[in-house]
Design a protein around this motif. Structure first.
Motif, short mmCIF file in Angstrom:
data_model
loop_
_atom_site.label_atom_id
_atom_site.label_comp_id
_atom_site.label_asym_id
_atom_site.label_seq_id
_atom_site.Cartn_x
_atom_site.Cartn_y
_atom_site.Cartn_z
N PRO A 175 -23.88 18.53 -4.36
CA PRO A 175 -24.21 17.15 -4.77
C PRO A 175 -23.52 16.69 -6.05
N ARG A 176 -23.15 17.62 -6.92
CA ARG A 176 -22.51 17.22 -8.18
C ARG A 176 -21.17 16.53 -7.95
N TYR A 177 -20.57 16.74 -6.77
CA TYR A 177 -19.27 16.14 -6.49
C TYR A 177 -19.37 14.90 -5.60
N ARG A 178 -20.58 14.51 -5.25
CA ARG A 178 -20.74 13.35 -4.38
C ARG A 178 -20.92 12.06 -5.18
N PRO A 179 -20.41 10.94 -4.66
CA PRO A 179 -19.65 10.82 -3.41
C PRO A 179 -18.22 11.34 -3.57
N LEU A 180 -17.80 12.15 -2.62
CA LEU A 180 -16.47 12.75 -2.65
C LEU A 180 -15.69 12.25 -1.45
N SER A 181 -14.45 11.84 -1.67
CA SER A 181 -13.64 11.32 -0.57
C SER A 181 -12.19 11.71 -0.76
N PHE A 182 -11.44 11.61 0.33
CA PHE A 182 -10.02 11.92 0.31
C PHE A 182 -9.24 10.68 0.70
N PRO A 183 -8.32 10.20 -0.13
CA PRO A 183 -7.58 8.97 0.18
C PRO A 183 -6.51 9.19 1.24
N VAL A 184 -6.53 8.34 2.25
CA VAL A 184 -5.50 8.35 3.28
C VAL A 184 -4.41 7.34 2.93
N LEU A 185 -4.83 6.26 2.28
CA LEU A 185 -3.92 5.20 1.89
C LEU A 185 -4.37 4.66 0.55
N SER A 186 -3.41 4.41 -0.34
CA SER A 186 -3.76 3.94 -1.69
C SER A 186 -2.87 2.78 -2.12
N ASP B 122 -2.71 -6.28 6.89
CA ASP B 122 -3.04 -5.79 8.23
C ASP B 122 -1.76 -5.56 9.01
N GLY B 123 -1.28 -4.32 8.96
CA GLY B 123 -0.06 -3.95 9.67
C GLY B 123 -0.14 -2.52 10.15
N GLU B 124 0.99 -2.00 10.58
CA GLU B 124 1.05 -0.66 11.16
C GLU B 124 0.56 0.41 10.18
N GLN B 125 0.94 0.27 8.92
CA GLN B 125 0.57 1.28 7.93
C GLN B 125 -0.94 1.38 7.79
N LEU B 126 -1.60 0.24 7.65
CA LEU B 126 -3.05 0.23 7.51
C LEU B 126 -3.73 0.72 8.77
N ARG B 127 -3.28 0.26 9.92
CA ARG B 127 -3.91 0.64 11.18
C ARG B 127 -3.74 2.12 11.50
N THR B 128 -2.60 2.67 11.11
CA THR B 128 -2.40 4.11 11.29
C THR B 128 -3.33 4.91 10.38
N ALA B 129 -3.51 4.41 9.15
CA ALA B 129 -4.42 5.09 8.21
C ALA B 129 -5.85 5.08 8.74
N LEU C 210 0.85 -1.18 0.00
CA LEU C 210 0.00 0.00 0.00
C LEU C 210 0.88 1.23 0.00
N VAL C 211 0.41 2.28 -0.62
CA VAL C 211 1.18 3.51 -0.71
C VAL C 211 0.45 4.60 0.05
N ALA C 212 1.06 5.13 1.09
CA ALA C 212 0.45 6.22 1.84
C ALA C 212 0.60 7.51 1.05
N VAL C 213 -0.51 8.17 0.73
CA VAL C 213 -0.43 9.41 -0.03
C VAL C 213 -0.46 10.61 0.88
N ALA C 214 -0.78 10.42 2.14
CA ALA C 214 -0.74 11.51 3.10
C ALA C 214 -0.75 10.90 4.49
N SER C 215 -0.17 11.60 5.46
CA SER C 215 -0.12 11.06 6.80
C SER C 215 -1.44 11.24 7.52
N VAL C 216 -2.24 12.18 7.06
CA VAL C 216 -3.52 12.44 7.70
C VAL C 216 -4.54 12.85 6.67
N ALA C 217 -5.78 12.83 7.06
CA ALA C 217 -6.86 13.30 6.21
C ALA C 217 -7.91 13.94 7.08
#
Length: 242
Positions: free
Chosen positions: A207-218, A180-187, A6-13
């Motif tokens: 509504p035109r942008y829904r569903p809208l989400s921000f990736p924490v882990l990819s 299932d490891g530290e990276q996933l659990r931290t995300a 998995l690639v973390a794209v940000a430390s937080v969201a």
């Protein structure tokens, strides 16, 4: 079985909640408190990138760069309107949250680094906003690691298979031993902690942008593994946007 890392794209969201009550104004992409993020602002950011791409595209392709070849000048993928809205919304929320809690960035993300990764000039607005966002998010604590639920692991494996990162024949139980490891659990902790932390902010998304989400882990290939939903699907939201 080897599932790609998995690639973390940000430390937080940042998780956002919909407004109680109705705020509806034509031309507004989202609200963060009393701040309006307009459709015009989103369009300006995209137009700037399009204009730059057009200006940097040669009239004829170079001998070693056939026209239409992936990666050729002018073929750079632009962000979607939803991606721009997410960046602007999260940037504003993070600034407010950091000011309220006294958080300070732990990492200064250079706009040059973001520009290189995204393929956009450093003097354009979008990579500047992305760099500001990740710099701000680096100072928001994620909390204690959280173990994934059975449903979360099932959804994660499904996304991994769709991304081609996990072989189709691999079971959820088999994939969990690697994922299932530290990276996933931290995300997951990041998603949960920040979604709770911003419950007091008045945020709603058109509504035109829904569903809208921000990736924490990819997964590799920018397929989201863990995301924070932005906005809700109710009818009490911005309408009439151009």
């Amino acid at each position: 079985m080897r599932a790609r890392r998995l690639v973390a794209v940000a430390s937080v969201a940042v998780g956002l909640v919909a407004l109680s009550g109705c705020r509806s104004e034509p031309g507004v992409a989202a609200y963060v408190g009393d701040q309006r993020i307009t459709e015009e602002a989103v369009t300006r950011i995209l137009d700037e990138l399009r204009d730059d791409a057009a200006a940097s595209t040669p009239e004829q392709p170079a001998p070693d760069q056939p026209a239409g070849q992936p990666g050729a000048p002018g073929e750079q993928r632009l962000p979607s309107r939803g991606e721009v809205v997410s960046t602007l919304v999260l940037g504003d929320v993070c600034k407010r949250l950091s000011a309220d809690k006294g958080y300070r960035p732990q990492t200064q993300v250079p706009v040059e680094q973001v520009s290189q990764q995204l393929g956009y000039p450093t003097d354009t607005t979008y990579p500047q906003r992305v760099a500001e966002l990740y710099t701000c998010l680096s100072g928001v604590p994620s909390g204690q690691p959280v173990a994934p639920s059975e449903q979360e692991m099932t959804d994660l494996v499904k996304a991994g298979k769709a991304a081609g990162a996990i072989p189709a024949e691999v079971t959820v139980e088999q994939a969990a031993t690697q994922l299932d490891g530290e990276q996933l659990r931290t995300a997951l902790a990041t998603r949960n902690a920040l979604a709770e932390a911003v419950e007091g902010y008045d945020v709603t998304v058109n509504p035109r942008y829904r569903p809208l989400s921000f990736p924490v882990l990819s997964f590799a290939g920018n397929v989201a593994a863990v995301s924070v939903p932005l906005g809700e699907a109710g009818s009490d939201a911005v309408t009439g946007a151009a």
